[in-house]
Design a protein around this motif. Structure first.
Motif, short mmCIF file in Angstrom:
data_model
loop_
_atom_site.label_atom_id
_atom_site.label_comp_id
_atom_site.label_asym_id
_atom_site.label_seq_id
_atom_site.Cartn_x
_atom_site.Cartn_y
_atom_site.Cartn_z
N SER A 29 0.83 -1.21 0.00
CA SER A 29 0.00 0.00 0.00
C SER A 29 0.87 1.26 0.00
O SER A 29 1.94 1.29 0.57
CB SER A 29 -0.89 -0.02 1.23
N GLY A 30 0.40 2.28 -0.65
CA GLY A 30 1.14 3.54 -0.70
C GLY A 30 2.26 3.49 -1.73
O GLY A 30 3.10 4.37 -1.80
N ARG A 31 2.30 2.43 -2.52
CA ARG A 31 3.34 2.29 -3.56
C ARG A 31 2.69 1.96 -4.88
O ARG A 31 1.65 1.32 -4.92
CB ARG A 31 4.30 1.16 -3.19
N VAL A 32 3.31 2.36 -5.97
CA VAL A 32 2.75 2.06 -7.29
C VAL A 32 3.81 1.37 -8.15
O VAL A 32 4.99 1.68 -8.05
CB VAL A 32 2.29 3.35 -7.99
N ALA A 33 3.39 0.45 -8.98
CA ALA A 33 4.32 -0.26 -9.86
C ALA A 33 3.92 -0.04 -11.32
O ALA A 33 2.74 0.08 -11.62
CB ALA A 33 4.30 -1.75 -9.53
N VAL A 42 2.14 10.40 -10.83
CA VAL A 42 2.77 10.04 -9.56
C VAL A 42 4.29 10.13 -9.69
O VAL A 42 4.87 9.81 -10.72
CB VAL A 42 2.41 8.59 -9.18
N ARG A 43 4.95 10.58 -8.62
CA ARG A 43 6.40 10.68 -8.64
C ARG A 43 6.99 9.29 -8.40
O ARG A 43 7.18 8.86 -7.27
CB ARG A 43 6.87 11.65 -7.57
N LEU A 44 7.28 8.57 -9.45
CA LEU A 44 7.80 7.21 -9.34
C LEU A 44 9.08 7.15 -8.52
O LEU A 44 9.40 6.14 -7.91
CB LEU A 44 8.05 6.66 -10.74
N ALA A 45 9.80 8.26 -8.49
CA ALA A 45 11.06 8.30 -7.74
C ALA A 45 10.81 8.13 -6.25
O ALA A 45 11.68 7.67 -5.50
CB ALA A 45 11.76 9.63 -8.02
N ASP A 46 9.62 8.47 -5.79
CA ASP A 46 9.31 8.39 -4.37
C ASP A 46 8.25 7.33 -4.07
O ASP A 46 8.35 6.60 -3.09
CB ASP A 46 8.82 9.74 -3.86
N PHE A 47 7.24 7.27 -4.90
CA PHE A 47 6.14 6.33 -4.66
C PHE A 47 6.28 5.06 -5.49
O PHE A 47 5.52 4.13 -5.32
CB PHE A 47 4.81 7.01 -4.95
N GLY A 48 7.23 5.04 -6.38
CA GLY A 48 7.43 3.84 -7.20
C GLY A 48 7.83 2.65 -6.34
O GLY A 48 8.69 2.78 -5.47
N TRP A 49 7.23 1.52 -6.58
CA TRP A 49 7.51 0.32 -5.77
C TRP A 49 8.92 -0.19 -6.07
O TRP A 49 9.29 -0.39 -7.20
CB TRP A 49 6.48 -0.75 -6.11
N VAL A 69 -0.51 8.10 -1.77
CA VAL A 69 0.23 8.41 -2.99
C VAL A 69 -0.17 9.81 -3.49
O VAL A 69 -1.35 10.10 -3.64
CB VAL A 69 -0.08 7.37 -4.08
N ALA A 70 0.82 10.64 -3.71
CA ALA A 70 0.55 12.02 -4.14
C ALA A 70 0.68 12.17 -5.65
O ALA A 70 1.56 11.57 -6.27
CB ALA A 70 1.50 12.96 -3.42
N PHE A 71 -0.17 12.98 -6.22
CA PHE A 71 -0.12 13.24 -7.67
C PHE A 71 0.32 14.68 -7.91
O PHE A 71 0.07 15.56 -7.12
CB PHE A 71 -1.51 13.04 -8.28
N ASP A 72 1.00 14.89 -9.04
CA ASP A 72 1.44 16.25 -9.35
C ASP A 72 0.31 16.98 -10.09
O ASP A 72 -0.78 16.47 -10.27
CB ASP A 72 2.70 16.19 -10.19
N ALA A 73 0.61 18.19 -10.54
CA ALA A 73 -0.41 19.01 -11.19
C ALA A 73 -0.93 18.34 -12.46
O ALA A 73 -2.05 18.58 -12.89
CB ALA A 73 0.18 20.39 -11.52
#
Length: 120
Positions: free
Chosen positions: A20-24, A97-104, A89-93
């Motif tokens: 949870s809280g991660r995206v792949a 999603v910032r894969l660098a931070d939320f990327g699994w 998970v935060a989204f930009d404008a």
DNA sequence: GCAATGACGCTCT
DNA sequence: CAGAGCGCCATTG
């Protein structure tokens, strides 16, 4: 329908393993499923799923870190975004999603590739 | 078995 | 950094 082919099981297993809280990304899932380079197969497998599927399909995004616009105009992409935000998970404008931070980032042992088929 | 479509990825502009 | 084009493979008709 293909009635869940062998490859599909691998994909589903990997998707279910996303914390949870991660995206792949599709490519990431494909590689972990032993289908390196077949990101399309992953997308196809998920498309075969229903909105009632127990799998966290909403944690799977494209390489751009954005929700892929599926056909049919289900509007589920908005639901996917909502779910991810709910998990932290935060989204930009641009809605990406910032894969660098939320990327699994799976463990290296898991990165062995197509070797994870042990099923408990 | 062949042809068309698709929840993708990467490279170039 | 953003947008558009081409190529990859798998599934369905």
């Amino acid at each position: 329908m293909a009635v869940a082919t062998f490859s599909y099981q691998q994909i589903y297993r990997v998707v279910a393993g996303i914390p949870s809280g991660r995206v792949a990304t599709y490519g990431q899932v494909a590689r972990l499923a032993g289908l390196a380079g077949r990101a399309r197969a992953v997308g196809y497998a998920l498309s075969a799923l229903d909105g009632t599927s127990p799998l966290p399909w909403h944690r799977v995004v494209n390489a751009a870190g954005a929700v892929s616009p599926r056909s049919g105009g289900d509007g589920m992409e908005q639901v996917q975004r909502m779910r991810l935000q709910r998990e932290g998970v935060a989204f930009d404008a641009r809605g990406r999603v910032r894969l660098a931070d939320f990327g699994w980032q799976p463990a290296e042992e898991l990165l062995r590739g197509a070797q994870e088929n042990k099923k408990a």
